[in-house]
Design an enzyme around this catalytic site. Structure first.
Site, PDB file in Angstrom:
ATOM      1  N   GLU A 248       0.833  -1.200   0.000  1.00 54.42           N
ATOM      2  CA  GLU A 248       0.000   0.000   0.000  1.00 54.42           C
ATOM      3  C   GLU A 248       0.875   1.261   0.000  1.00 54.42           C
ATOM      4  OE1 GLU A 248      -2.568   0.340   3.454  1.00 54.42           O
ATOM      5  OE2 GLU A 248      -3.968   1.595   2.335  1.00 54.42           O
ATOM      6  N   GLU A 381       2.438   9.834  12.867  1.00 54.07           N
ATOM      7  CA  GLU A 381       3.223   9.449  14.051  1.00 54.07           C
ATOM      8  C   GLU A 381       3.742   8.012  13.887  1.00 54.07           C
ATOM      9  OE1 GLU A 381       0.204  10.832  14.189  1.00 54.07           O
ATOM     10  OE2 GLU A 381       0.623  12.761  15.100  1.00 54.07           O
TER      11      GLU A 381
HETATM   12  C1  LIG Z   1      -9.937   7.858   4.761  1.00 54.52           C
HETATM   13  C2  LIG Z   1      -9.613   6.636   5.574  1.00 54.52           C
HETATM   14  C3  LIG Z   1      -9.789   5.374   5.035  1.00 54.52           C
HETATM   15  C4  LIG Z   1      -9.517   4.234   5.784  1.00 54.52           C
HETATM   16  N1  LIG Z   1      -9.740   2.993   5.232  1.00 54.52           N
HETATM   17  C5  LIG Z   1      -9.518   1.879   5.969  1.00 54.52           C
HETATM   18  C6  LIG Z   1      -9.807   0.582   5.450  1.00 54.52           C
HETATM   19  O1  LIG Z   1     -10.278   0.444   4.307  1.00 54.52           O
HETATM   20  N2  LIG Z   1      -9.602  -0.506   6.221  1.00 54.52           N
HETATM   21  C7  LIG Z   1      -9.072  -0.396   7.474  1.00 54.52           C
HETATM   22  O2  LIG Z   1      -8.874  -1.426   8.111  1.00 54.52           O
HETATM   23  N3  LIG Z   1      -8.791   0.813   8.020  1.00 54.52           N
HETATM   24  C8  LIG Z   1      -9.007   1.955   7.298  1.00 54.52           C
HETATM   25  N4  LIG Z   1      -8.743   3.198   7.843  1.00 54.52           N
HETATM   26  C9  LIG Z   1      -8.323   3.281   9.247  1.00 54.52           C
HETATM   27  C10 LIG Z   1      -6.891   3.719   9.469  1.00 54.52           C
HETATM   28  O3  LIG Z   1      -5.982   2.714   9.095  1.00 54.52           O
HETATM   29  C11 LIG Z   1      -6.788   4.063  10.967  1.00 54.52           C
HETATM   30  O4  LIG Z   1      -7.638   5.184  11.192  1.00 54.52           O
HETATM   31  C12 LIG Z   1      -5.378   4.397  11.373  1.00 54.52           C
HETATM   32  O5  LIG Z   1      -4.553   3.277  11.342  1.00 54.52           O
HETATM   33  C13 LIG Z   1      -5.327   5.036  12.778  1.00 54.52           C
HETATM   34  O6  LIG Z   1      -5.988   4.232  13.708  1.00 54.52           O
HETATM   35  P1  LIG Z   1      -7.090   4.853  14.694  1.00 54.52           P
HETATM   36  O7  LIG Z   1      -8.034   5.656  13.867  1.00 54.52           O
HETATM   37  O8  LIG Z   1      -7.618   3.752  15.520  1.00 54.52           O
HETATM   38  O9  LIG Z   1      -6.294   5.898  15.614  1.00 54.52           O
HETATM   39  P2  LIG Z   1      -5.412   5.532  16.890  1.00 54.52           P
HETATM   40  O10 LIG Z   1      -4.525   4.390  16.601  1.00 54.52           O
HETATM   41  O11 LIG Z   1      -6.312   5.436  18.076  1.00 54.52           O
HETATM   42  O12 LIG Z   1      -4.508   6.827  17.018  1.00 54.52           O
HETATM   43  C14 LIG Z   1      -4.958   8.045  17.663  1.00 54.52           C
HETATM   44  C15 LIG Z   1      -3.792   9.008  17.669  1.00 54.52           C
HETATM   45  O13 LIG Z   1      -2.724   8.489  18.499  1.00 54.52           O
HETATM   46  C16 LIG Z   1      -1.504   8.443  17.755  1.00 54.52           C
HETATM   47  N5  LIG Z   1      -0.731   7.247  18.153  1.00 54.52           N
HETATM   48  C17 LIG Z   1      -1.217   5.980  18.297  1.00 54.52           C
HETATM   49  N6  LIG Z   1      -0.217   5.123  18.635  1.00 54.52           N
HETATM   50  C18 LIG Z   1       0.927   5.854  18.682  1.00 54.52           C
HETATM   51  C19 LIG Z   1       2.304   5.542  18.963  1.00 54.52           C
HETATM   52  N7  LIG Z   1       2.710   4.293  19.243  1.00 54.52           N
HETATM   53  N8  LIG Z   1       3.201   6.547  18.910  1.00 54.52           N
HETATM   54  C20 LIG Z   1       2.815   7.817  18.623  1.00 54.52           C
HETATM   55  N9  LIG Z   1       1.530   8.185  18.346  1.00 54.52           N
HETATM   56  C21 LIG Z   1       0.607   7.222  18.373  1.00 54.52           C
HETATM   57  C22 LIG Z   1      -1.927   8.338  16.297  1.00 54.52           C
HETATM   58  O14 LIG Z   1      -0.927   8.799  15.426  1.00 54.52           O
HETATM   59  C23 LIG Z   1      -3.172   9.253  16.296  1.00 54.52           C
HETATM   60  O15 LIG Z   1      -2.784  10.583  16.172  1.00 54.52           O
HETATM   61  C24 LIG Z   1      -9.023   4.359   7.117  1.00 54.52           C
HETATM   62  C25 LIG Z   1      -8.831   5.641   7.655  1.00 54.52           C
HETATM   63  C26 LIG Z   1      -9.126   6.763   6.912  1.00 54.52           C
HETATM   64  C27 LIG Z   1      -8.910   8.133   7.528  1.00 54.52           C
END
Ligand SMILES: Cc1cc2nc3c(=O)[nH]c(=O)nc-3n(C[C@H](O)[C@H](O)[C@H](O)COP(=O)(O)OP(=O)(O)OC[C@H]3O[C@@H](n4cnc5c(N)ncnc54)[C@H](O)[C@@H]3O)c2cc1C
Length: 398
Positions: A248, A381
């Site tokens: 990806e 991040e």
């Molecule tokens: C437009 C869009 C399309 C998407 N499509 C898909 C899809 O088709 N299938 C799918 O499975 N997912 C999909 N996603 C989901 C995407 O992969 C997740 O939103 C992303 O991985 C972040 O996870 P979360 O939203 O749970 O945020 P969290 O993991 O809860 O993160 C919250 C915040 O904490 C920060 N953070 C978390 N852990 C750490 C660390 N260890 N160190 C520093 N900072 C940290 C993050 O950077 C973020 O700012 C999509 C997201 C978007 C926006």
């Protein structure tokens, strides 16, 4: 690194350019201005377009010939993506199948899986979605809780995925599921292919701030998945899931670079006519600085893309430098869209629904959509953590 195209590559480019010129349907401009990913009509249009391209042998061209591709080089694949972007061609609707699952199956799938699934990915007969994220597992993907319990020759899957792009259209989902809760979290996961038409699958679209519903919640309740749909080994899904993510991040850059270049050129044009402080926007010294800076960054992005490609064509797989590109383009795009809003002023807020919107409201849409760029496919991040650990050798973040 040789930046010049060979005779063969030039012939390939000209052939594809001519095909696109002759074949992009006229109705495309109407669908483009609608913008809503969720519109069924638009979806059907894009599926028909992929079928047409597939019929002419232009889909999955980098896949090996035996699996329906043309086995072209990485450079030709890049030329292909750039020509698609340059022509403003309709996108390929089965993008997750083509860019993520296809390469993963080619590398890790059984012969039976390749035979069963690859042709229908190419023809868009079966649309794919990616079932990774869950309400409490995004960045920390290995914390996911959707469980798969073995029952004879099936896994019974229960749980919830979220942010599932194209889930509302998808026929299939490549998902990561916890199949052993009693081992360290990375070691109890299995990568499996789930039929979205199975009993027990429900999909609820989520509304985004652009007004679209591009992604969804997907609920699995007692969904039966045959064991032969496991890719790789049972409880060996982490390695496969990461390989998919590498595909990806490694392949997105080529078309984006052209899209960004077209946007900055259009923005420069607009800045010549839009009035600001008694003159035109391009007379404003701060705006000029910002436009020049974005232009420079798009050039840097292009050159880094060449570096990534050179490395990938030698090693065969994208490396952690994919993370550098991901951070760079996603943050740069947010700055570009912010500058667009500053140049357009109040017009920047008009969507495609307004008769007064500039460029069918694409700027308002691009500005809002760009916010998700630094989240999707791994947040900024997380990309910095990957670079810190795998490129710089710093300690792990967890
Ligand atoms: C437009 C869009 C399309 C998407 N499509 C898909 C899809 O088709 N299938 C799918 O499975 N997912 C999909 N996603 C989901 C995407 O992969 C997740 O939103 C992303 O991985 C972040 O996870 P979360 O939203 O749970 O945020 P969290 O993991 O809860 O993160 C919250 C915040 O904490 C920060 N953070 C978390 N852990 C750490 C660390 N260890 N160190 C520093 N900072 C940290 C993050 O950077 C973020 O700012 C999509 C997201 C978007 C926006």
């Amino acid at each position: 690194m040789d930046l010049n195209l060979t005779e063969q590559e030039l012939r390939f480019r000209d052939e594809f350019r001519a095909w696109l010129e002759a074949n992009i349907p006229e109705e495309w401009s109407a669908y483009q201005s609608q913008q809503h990913e969720s519109s069924r009509e638009r979806f059907d249009f894009l599926r028909a377009w992929q079928q047409k391209m597939c019929g002419a042998g232009w889909v999955g061209i980098h896949w090996p010939k035996e699996y329906g591709g043309r086995g072209v080089s990485l450079i030709e694949q890049t030329i292909f993506t750039q020509e698609m972007a340059r022509a403003g061609a309709p996108t390929l609707i089965n993008v997750l199948g083509l860019s993520l699952l296809g390469p993963t199956l080619i590398a890790y799938g059984t012969e039976a899986q390749k035979k069963r699934f690859l042709p229908n990915i190419l023809s868009a007969e079966e649309i794919w979605c990616q079932g990774y994220s869950e309400p409490n597992a995004g960045s920390d993907l290995a914390a996911l809780r959707t469980e798969g319990l073995l029952d004879g020759d099936h896994f019974v899957v229960n749980g919830q995925k979220t942010w599932t792009s194209f889930g509302h259209y998808a026929d299939w989902c490549f998902a990561v599921v916890r199949t052993d809760p009693d081992v360290p979290k990375h070691k109890g996961l299995t990568y499996m292919l789930i039929d979205m038409h199975s009993p027990g699958v429900s999909v609820r679209p989520l509304k985004q701030m652009t007004g679209e519903s591009e992604f969804n919640e997907v609920i699995f309740e007692e969904v039966r998945v045959p064991v032969e749909n496991v890719v790789g080994k049972v409880n060996g899904g982490w390695e496969i899931a990461i390989a998919t993510l590498m595909f990806e991040r490694g392949t997105l850059g080529a078309s984006l670079q052209i899209t960004f270049k077209r946007q900055i050129e259009r923005l420069i044009e607009l800045s010549k006519s839009i009035r600001r402080n008694g003159g035109t926007a391009n007379e404003d010294p701060i705006t000029r600085q910002k436009l020049a800076q974005i232009y420079i960054e798009i050039e840097i992005f292009r050159l880094n893309q060449m570096r990534t490609l050179t490395r990938m064509s030698k090693s065969g797989v994208p490396g952690p430098e994919g993370s550098i590109q991901k951070i760079f383009w996603s943050e740069m795009n947010q700055r570009m869209q912010q500058t667009a809003m500053e140049i357009l002023g109040p017009y920047g807020q008009l969507t495609h629904e307004s008769d007064y919107a500039i460029d069918h409201g694409q700027w308002a849409h691009a500005y809002l959509r760009s916010r998700g760029n630094t989240i999707e496919a791994g947040t900024s991040e997380i990309q910095r953590n990957i670079i810190g650990h795998f490129v710089l050798g710093l300690p792990k973040s967890y």
